[in-house]
Design an enzyme around this catalytic site. Structure first.
Site, mmCIF file in Angstrom:
data_model
loop_
_atom_site.group_PDB
_atom_site.id
_atom_site.type_symbol
_atom_site.label_atom_id
_atom_site.label_comp_id
_atom_site.label_asym_id
_atom_site.label_seq_id
_atom_site.Cartn_x
_atom_site.Cartn_y
_atom_site.Cartn_z
ATOM 1 N N GLY A 75 4.881 2.473 1.476
ATOM 2 C CA GLY A 75 5.850 3.297 0.771
ATOM 3 C C GLY A 75 6.251 4.496 1.609
ATOM 4 O O GLY A 75 7.441 4.799 1.755
ATOM 5 N N ASP A 76 5.259 5.163 2.187
ATOM 6 C CA ASP A 76 5.547 6.345 3.004
ATOM 7 C C ASP A 76 6.424 5.980 4.195
ATOM 8 O O ASP A 76 7.366 6.682 4.541
ATOM 9 C CB ASP A 76 4.236 6.972 3.510
ATOM 10 C CG ASP A 76 3.438 7.567 2.359
ATOM 11 O OD1 ASP A 76 4.040 7.793 1.289
ATOM 12 O OD2 ASP A 76 2.220 7.784 2.526
ATOM 13 N N SER B 270 0.832 -1.204 0.000
ATOM 14 C CA SER B 270 0.000 0.000 0.000
ATOM 15 C C SER B 270 0.869 1.256 0.000
ATOM 16 O O SER B 270 2.071 1.205 0.258
ATOM 17 C CB SER B 270 -0.898 0.009 1.235
ATOM 18 O OG SER B 270 -0.104 0.300 2.370
ATOM 19 N N LYS B 271 0.214 2.370 -0.252
ATOM 20 C CA LYS B 271 0.904 3.658 -0.234
ATOM 21 C C LYS B 271 1.547 3.899 1.142
ATOM 22 O O LYS B 271 2.634 4.431 1.242
ATOM 23 C CB LYS B 271 -0.093 4.766 -0.575
ATOM 24 C CG LYS B 271 0.509 6.155 -0.494
ATOM 25 C CD LYS B 271 -0.425 7.211 -1.011
ATOM 26 C CE LYS B 271 0.182 8.583 -0.940
ATOM 27 N NZ LYS B 271 0.478 9.051 0.424
ATOM 28 N N ARG B 272 0.826 3.475 2.171
ATOM 29 C CA ARG B 272 1.339 3.652 3.538
ATOM 30 C C ARG B 272 2.688 2.965 3.735
ATOM 31 O O ARG B 272 3.584 3.491 4.384
ATOM 32 C CB ARG B 272 0.328 3.111 4.558
ATOM 33 C CG ARG B 272 -0.896 3.963 4.747
ATOM 34 C CD ARG B 272 -0.965 4.584 6.143
ATOM 35 N NE ARG B 272 -0.839 3.587 7.197
ATOM 36 C CZ ARG B 272 -1.826 2.809 7.620
ATOM 37 N NH1 ARG B 272 -3.015 2.901 7.058
ATOM 38 N NH2 ARG B 272 -1.645 1.946 8.593
#
Ligand code: GLU
Length: 510
Positions: free
Chosen positions: A269-270, A265-267
């Site tokens: 990645g962050d 998920s994007k999370r």
């Protein structure tokens, strides 16, 4: 394959395209090219609630960046245009009605509030509400109401939906090119909405099947999250009488988090500092997300990495051009299990592509960064400096730190290095080296190395001491390539200038 291969990438423009989506597009493209078929881009934008402005442009630009070419579709046109579902609105109602007439679907008049109440009621009794064979004849549907009542409700403008009449207790048998034979009992499935009068639009299921049929799609290659929809899709083909030309299906494994469990998920990645989107994204409300392109990845490296997340060539080969991927791709080498994404591997791929770039290619990529640092130089020198140091770089943006001394003389010196070498006999030796260098006419790497090397030997000096002192003068720190790469690059005059600067400006340490 007897049938013409026609595959489609059918994203919904609900936000930036996730790298998992890019992989789906890539596998479709590789499959199409491998079989001399067509790659179609269809935009599935019938869910107006989830539509995000800019997402379609983002998808198209992402595919372009990756080198995934579209033969037919949005932005290209083709024999089945339009390819944007919102522009095909008029097509679908007829098909919904066809299913009603054939007894495969029905009108339902429940309001959102009524459905909500049913859901709450079931919850209170510890159950989950399912709109299926157990309720459809008790609720306000064309299965329970009289024909006149149904017509009257529609005529007076009541809102309605068309629902699929999922058969009760039937085993649907399906074949997936990756997962093999799959069976599902229809009693576990509900009566999905196919069409909504409120916005005069079909839902995903109806539009997707109708369009795949009309666009003569031969293979549906899509993410695993669509596998639960497959029984319904099989039944829709049957209900329409299109089983003869029904496409074959392949559901791709999920991309998993670097830690293994769960979808990437994007999370993630962050948290871990890597992009999950191909390009930088700014949402209409101003939120941003990192992209591989802007983070300095080469499209070829990104594509190469993605190709191997779920597919393997059956050999040890890791680096592939697009053509090699096309030649080697087959769905039977796509794994059933999820593919774990490893950010370090993404960097590794980029470094491999970096190391293979020619000086000319590097020059083009590096020049803008040099300009940003106020360096005006020739493409030849930009490429040469980058070429000397590329093996130590993973990204073009690494090059400035690795090569700045080629273009800018040091005016300050690394403390550790200065303490270690700018003392004892070394300043005096540097003066001697200066004279040796000053006497050389052919300043080529080979000649300078031969002359200075012979001189050091003759004098019986320590090679390391001399070279590191010279490095301090020319680079200002303990980094950089071989010393003679530097001397040859900056030339005699600049070498002497840098040596003089050190001699004049830094007091020896004791
Ligand atoms: N519109 C769907 C999506 O966003 C397409 C799924 C499919 O390929 O059938 O992924």
């Amino acid at each position: 394959m007897s049938r013409e291969v026609r595959v489609r990438f059918a994203p919904s423009p609900t936000g930036p395209l996730h790298m998992g989506g890019v992989r789906t597009a890539l596998y479709n493209y590789l499959f199409a090219r491998r079989h001399g078929g067509k790659m179609i881009l269809r935009i599935e934008d019938t869910d107006s609630q989830r539509f995000v402005p800019g997402a379609e442009e983002y998808i198209i630009e992402s595919l372009k960046w990756c080198g995934i070419e579209i033969d037919e579709g949005v932005g290209v046109g083709g024999p089945h245009a339009p390819y944007r579902q919102s522009e095909r609105k008029e097509i679908y109602l007829k098909y919904a009605k066809q299913l009603i007439d054939a007894g495969w679907a029905y009108y339902a008049f429940d309001s959102a509030e009524e459905l909500d109440a049913l859901r709450k009621e079931a919850e209170a009794a510890g159950q989950t509400f399912a709109y299926n064979y157990t309720v459809r004849e008790k609720l306000a549907t064309s299965l329970s109401l009289s024909k006149e009542e149904v017509e009257a409700r529609i005529a007076r403008g009541d809102q309605w939906v068309v629902r699929f009449k999922m058969p009760e207790n039937e085993v649907v048998e399906m074949d997936d090119l990756i997962r093999g034979h799959v069976k599902v009992n229809t009693s576990t499935l509900d009566d999905k909405v196919l069409y909504k009068s409120a916005d005069a639009l079909p839902t995903y299921h109806l539009a997707n099947i109708v369009d795949d049929h009309l666009m003569e799609i031969s293979h549906v290659i899509r993410g695993e999250e669509w596998l639960p929809s497959l029984p319904l899709h099989y039944l829709l083909y049957r209900a329409f009488g299109w089983t003869d030309t029904q496409p074959e299906f392949a559901h791709l494994p999920l991309l998993l988090k670097p830690t293994g469990g769960g979808k990437l998920s994007k999370r993630d990645g962050d948290k871990m500092g890597f992009p999950v989107f191909p390009l930088f994204w700014t949402s209409p409300t101003g939120e941003t997300a990192h992209g591989y392109r802007e983070d300095g990845y080469f499209a070829e490296a990104f594509v190469n990495m993605l190709a191997l997340l779920g597919w393997n060539p059956g050999t040890e080969q890791e680096l592939f051009t697009m053509q090699e991927l096309i030649d080697g791709f087959s769905l039977d080498r796509v794994s059933k299990s999820g593919a774990r994404f490893q950010p370090d591997k993404a960097k590794w791929f980029n470094a491999q592509y970096m190391h293979r770039k020619t000086d000319e290619e590097l020059a083009t990529l590096f020049q803008p960064i040099l300009k940003e640092h106020g360096v005006e130089t020739t493409d030849y020198l930009a490429g040469k400096a980058a070429g000397i140091m590329k093996e130590r770089a993973s990204f073009i943006t690494d090059l400035w730190d690795l090569t700045s001394y080629f273009f800018v003389a040091p005016t300050s010196y690394d403390e550790k290095q200065a303490k270690k070498y700018w003392k004892g006999e070394n300043p005096a030796r540097l003066k001697e080296v200066r004279e040796v260098l000053a006497s050389i006419d052919d300043f080529s790497l080979e000649n300078t190395e031969a002359v200075v090397g012979a001189w050091i030997q003759e004098k019986g000096y320590g090679m390391g001491q001399i070279m590191n002192t010279l490095r301090l003068a020319l680079v200002g720190a303990g980094k950089g390539p071989g010393m003679y790469d530097v001397t040859a690059f900056i030339g005699k005059e600049e070498c002497l200038k840098r040596i003089d600067f050190l001699l004049e400006n830094l007091k020896p340490m004791e």
